[in-house]
Design an enzyme around this catalytic site. Sequence first.
Site, PDB file in Angstrom:
ATOM      1  N   HIS A 204      -1.672  -6.147  -7.155  1.00 43.21           N
ATOM      2  CA  HIS A 204      -0.791  -5.977  -5.996  1.00 43.21           C
ATOM      3  C   HIS A 204       0.109  -7.205  -5.826  1.00 43.21           C
ATOM      4  CE1 HIS A 204      -0.135  -4.727  -1.629  1.00 43.21           C
ATOM      5  NE2 HIS A 204       0.242  -5.992  -1.620  1.00 43.21           N
TER       6      HIS A 204
ATOM      7  N   CYS B 123      -0.516  -4.117   3.096  1.00 52.00           N
ATOM      8  CA  CYS B 123       0.288  -5.273   2.707  1.00 52.00           C
ATOM      9  C   CYS B 123       0.749  -6.009   3.954  1.00 52.00           C
ATOM     10  CB  CYS B 123       1.491  -4.795   1.890  1.00 52.00           C
ATOM     11  SG  CYS B 123       2.565  -6.114   1.304  1.00 52.00           S
TER      12      CYS B 123
ATOM     13  N   HIS C  97       4.351  -8.155  -6.439  1.00 50.98           N
ATOM     14  CA  HIS C  97       5.283  -8.866  -5.546  1.00 50.98           C
ATOM     15  C   HIS C  97       6.156  -9.844  -6.324  1.00 50.98           C
ATOM     16  CE1 HIS C  97       4.483  -7.607  -1.457  1.00 50.98           C
ATOM     17  NE2 HIS C  97       3.177  -7.758  -1.612  1.00 50.98           N
TER      18      HIS C  97
END
Length: 187
Positions: free
Chosen positions: A149, A107, A153
């Site tokens: 992913h 990340c 967030h």
Amino acid sequence: MPSEVVVEKQKLKNPPLDIRYLGDRALRQSAKRVAKVDQELRELAKEMLQTMYSADGIGLAAPQVALQKQVIVIDCEPDNPANPPLILVNPAIKKLSPELCVMQEGCLSIPGVYLDVVRPQVVEISYKDENGRPRTLQANELLARCIQHEIDHLNGVLFVDRVENQIALNAELSKHGFSAKAVKPFA
């Protein structure tokens, strides 16, 4: 209608946006839906892409640059100029496959840390594109993982929250100067 967001896939010395790192409160807030897709939003997407390419990333969500908007940019082929990036506004997961797969994730908000995460292999989403048109997309492999992913967030969830191997997690975080206290295990 071609995309109005055109960005060279290159590293900039001074990217337009600052990426926030693990421990920053901006990463833990839920993003708000975008009411209007306009030129200002396309400009944001352009700046997000420039920032992502500058950091050698393949995905970036607005909360990572401290903007609480449901906007994601993705490019799983940053070295291929012919492959256009994806811009997802207000993405919503419609379906997840029952088949799971384990892949290593990293990340831009936790640089240097790469750990195994279990996620559904296939995802189907609905979203608006950079012109405000409603779209659906079914993705697998790396794109499916990247979409999941980045949508995490938007909900204040980081990939480290999904890591099952606590020993490896703590070791990696410590090695790269991050606090394990910033992890919020995902139930």
